[in-house]
Design a protein around this motif. Structure first.
Motif, PDB file in Angstrom:
ATOM      1  N   ASP A 127       0.819  -1.214   0.000  1.00 28.01           N
ATOM      2  CA  ASP A 127       0.000   0.000   0.000  1.00 28.01           C
ATOM      3  C   ASP A 127       0.853   1.265   0.000  1.00 28.01           C
ATOM      4  O   ASP A 127       0.521   2.254  -0.665  1.00 28.01           O
ATOM      5  CB  ASP A 127      -0.930   0.011   1.218  1.00 28.01           C
ATOM      6  CG  ASP A 127      -2.034  -1.038   1.111  1.00 28.01           C
ATOM      7  OD1 ASP A 127      -2.280  -1.508  -0.017  1.00 28.01           O
ATOM      8  OD2 ASP A 127      -2.637  -1.385   2.146  1.00 28.01           O
ATOM      9  N   GLU A 128       1.946   1.251   0.752  1.00 29.25           N
ATOM     10  CA  GLU A 128       2.820   2.428   0.802  1.00 29.25           C
ATOM     11  C   GLU A 128       3.489   2.648  -0.550  1.00 29.25           C
ATOM     12  O   GLU A 128       3.646   3.787  -1.005  1.00 29.25           O
ATOM     13  CB  GLU A 128       3.874   2.249   1.897  1.00 29.25           C
ATOM     14  CG  GLU A 128       4.754   3.470   2.118  1.00 29.25           C
ATOM     15  CD  GLU A 128       3.981   4.704   2.561  1.00 29.25           C
ATOM     16  OE1 GLU A 128       4.436   5.827   2.257  1.00 29.25           O
ATOM     17  OE2 GLU A 128       2.915   4.543   3.200  1.00 29.25           O
ATOM     18  N   LYS A 168       1.095   4.334  -2.901  1.00 32.57           N
ATOM     19  CA  LYS A 168       0.994   5.775  -2.650  1.00 32.57           C
ATOM     20  C   LYS A 168       2.167   6.520  -3.278  1.00 32.57           C
ATOM     21  O   LYS A 168       2.006   7.616  -3.851  1.00 32.57           O
ATOM     22  CB  LYS A 168       0.946   6.041  -1.150  1.00 32.57           C
ATOM     23  CG  LYS A 168      -0.321   5.543  -0.462  1.00 32.57           C
ATOM     24  CD  LYS A 168      -0.247   5.770   1.038  1.00 32.57           C
ATOM     25  CE  LYS A 168      -1.476   5.208   1.749  1.00 32.57           C
ATOM     26  NZ  LYS A 168      -1.371   5.360   3.224  1.00 32.57           N
ATOM     27  N   ARG A 220       1.750   6.673  -7.071  1.00 34.02           N
ATOM     28  CA  ARG A 220       0.720   7.640  -7.442  1.00 34.02           C
ATOM     29  C   ARG A 220       1.223   9.072  -7.276  1.00 34.02           C
ATOM     30  O   ARG A 220       0.987   9.930  -8.130  1.00 34.02           O
ATOM     31  CB  ARG A 220      -0.530   7.409  -6.591  1.00 34.02           C
ATOM     32  CG  ARG A 220      -1.712   8.304  -6.969  1.00 34.02           C
ATOM     33  CD  ARG A 220      -2.973   7.839  -6.271  1.00 34.02           C
ATOM     34  NE  ARG A 220      -2.771   7.689  -4.833  1.00 34.02           N
ATOM     35  CZ  ARG A 220      -3.555   6.986  -4.037  1.00 34.02           C
ATOM     36  NH1 ARG A 220      -4.593   6.342  -4.538  1.00 34.02           N
ATOM     37  NH2 ARG A 220      -3.313   6.905  -2.749  1.00 34.02           N
ATOM     38  N   SER A 221       1.932   9.346  -6.187  1.00 30.84           N
ATOM     39  CA  SER A 221       2.416  10.713  -5.935  1.00 30.84           C
ATOM     40  C   SER A 221       3.454  11.148  -6.965  1.00 30.84           C
ATOM     41  O   SER A 221       3.604  12.340  -7.235  1.00 30.84           O
ATOM     42  CB  SER A 221       2.989  10.821  -4.524  1.00 30.84           C
ATOM     43  OG  SER A 221       4.153  10.039  -4.388  1.00 30.84           O
ATOM     44  N   ALA A 239      -6.787   2.849  -7.868  1.00 26.73           N
ATOM     45  CA  ALA A 239      -5.992   3.968  -7.363  1.00 26.73           C
ATOM     46  C   ALA A 239      -5.831   5.080  -8.395  1.00 26.73           C
ATOM     47  O   ALA A 239      -5.296   6.144  -8.083  1.00 26.73           O
ATOM     48  CB  ALA A 239      -4.607   3.467  -6.932  1.00 26.73           C
TER      49      ALA A 239
END
Length: 453
Positions: A275-276, A279, A282-283, A311
């Motif tokens: 999950d990290e 993120k 995506r960022s 996502a």
């Protein structure tokens, strides 16, 4: 040309029954009901595909066309063993062999409805092949060095090739990029060097990342079947840090070395992502390519495609090396990818309409060319295919998208067009290569790869 069919699948909008697409000068000029377009453009040549679906060409986000001659050579081998055996077989091939192998891969792609390929190469054979065949392509020049002292030299060779390839190709159709060799063969400082060069030259970047348990263990724990000093690989003096335990995932390891600093970065594999990691991807607006068949074939796992879609990441499909999957076949990739996601995510149901978008417009978004291809829209390039829906296994079709994803095979591809040029029709080629001669060369090359050779 008015290309008519029972179904037009724009991808970006609802299917059109009894529709047509107007193509002029390699561009889609109009789209709508066939009857209306025939009246509007009475002088246009009409090509009627009948009970078929006309749709955007498929976008293959990761392949290695030059390894096409190796298909079927290494069977039933897990990832690490497969890598070693492919490397051993590849050592028997010469420069001209790689080109003919890449031609075979390109022909395979066109006959299976692929109009855009993203290919990672060290030899440059695929660059020459796609330019000759007329495929739309992003060709990434692979570069790697485990020894930190060799990074500058490796980058200089890569830069020379990239600048040369740029001059040789049709820049409207073929884009040149740069790719990092896998982490277990590369000093991490190479990732920073690649990002810096990509920013300077405005190059897309590809990176094989988090694709296998072995790679993940190599990065996180400093242990895996990969032998740092083993085999015949001559690495020279190498610092200790590249293979000490880092305690982080491959994605965060790459991020620590500025791997995602370039403007258009795509990771390939992406099986072991938490999950990290998601993120972080995506960022940094990192695109993702998953290769369902190769990951399953080599026992590497199942990438969380459904999570990438939810996502909002730019995500698409790749066929990976033909030496692993035995074919350059995006139709099979769609079907298996969808079924695997349904199997591992029983609470979430991935539908065929989403899968078709991932294989077309999704791939175009990942490569940064969605303004040109990926859907049938006025003003976009005429990269289109026609797929037969008249076979017995498709009787009583009520949903043409489901029919394409669930039932169609490469044998159902009737036509492949790139930039308005028909490059393949059923059993007929319109390319600037001697197909029979190329096949003969492939047979000759494969004779060198037999176990007794």
């Amino acid at each position: 040309m008015l290309l008519c069919a029972q179904y037009i699948l724009p991808v970006s909008s609802e299917p059109i029954i009894d529709g047509a697409v107007l193509v002029r000068d390699g561009v889609i000029r109009d789209i709508g009901k066939a009857e209306q377009l025939r009246l509007r453009y009475p002088e246009e040549e009409v090509v009627d595909q009948g009970l078929a679906a006309v749709m955007p060409g498929l976008v293959d986000l990761h392949t290695r066309l030059e390894q096409s001659v190796l298909r079927g050579v290494v069977n039933d081998a897990p990832y690490v063993q497969w890598l070693a055996e492919v490397a051993q077989k590849s050592g028997r091939m010469e420069a001209s062999d790689w080109f003919d192998s890449a031609i075979l891969g390109g022909l395979d792609a066109l006959s299976s409805g692929i109009t855009t390929v993203a290919d990672i190469t060290l030899t440059g054979a695929s660059c020459t092949a796609v330019n000759k065949l007329g495929l739309r392509s992003v060709i990434y020049r692979q570069v790697g060095a485990m020894d930190k002292n060799c990074i500058d030299a490796a980058m200089q060779f890569a830069q020379k090739d990239i600048l040369h390839w740029r001059e040789e190709v049709d820049s409207d159709r073929v884009t040149i990029g740069i790719a990092a060799a896998p982490l277990f063969t590369n000093h991490p400082a190479m990732l920073s060097a690649i990002s810096k060069f990509a920013l300077k030259e405005d190059l897309p970047v590809a990176l094989w990342l988090a694709g296998s348990r072995e790679e993940s263990d190599f990065v996180r724990y400093g242990s895996s079947p990969f032998q740092v000093h083993g085999g015949d690989v001559k690495r020279g003096y190498v610092e200790i840090p590249p293979w000490l335990p880092t305690g982080v995932s491959p994605v965060r390891y790459a991020l620590n070395w500025n791997a995602f600093d370039a403007d258009n970065v795509m990771i390939v594999g992406a099986v072991y992502v938490d999950d990290e990691d998601l993120k972080k991807l995506r960022s940094h607006n990192v695109a993702v390519c998953v290769c369902p068949r190769a990951s399953a074939q080599l026992g590497m796992g199942v990438a969380p495609l459904d999570e990438y879609i939810r996502a909002g990441l730019r995500v698409g499909l790749g066929t990976d090396s033909p030496a692993a999957t035995e074919s350059t076949d995006m139709l099979s990739e769609m079907r298996l990818g969808m079924l695997l996601q349904r199997a591992v995510n029983p609470g979430r149901f991935l539908d065929s309409h989403t899968m078709l978008e991932v294989a077309t417009l999704g791939g175009a978004r990942a490569l940064g060319i969605a303004d040109k291809v990926g859907s049938l829209e006025i003003g976009k390039c005429a990269d289109m295919i026609a797929v037969d829906l008249s076979s017995s296994h498709q009787s009583f079709t009520t949903d043409p998208v489901a029919a394409v994803v669930n039932t169609c095979t490469t044998a159902d591809v009737l036509m492949t067009m790139v930039d308005g040029n028909v490059l393949y029709e059923k059993n007929r080629w319109h390319v600037k290569v001697e197909v029979a001669k190329s096949i003969a060369r492939v047979i000759e090359i494969r004779s060198k790869l037999r176990p007794e050779a």
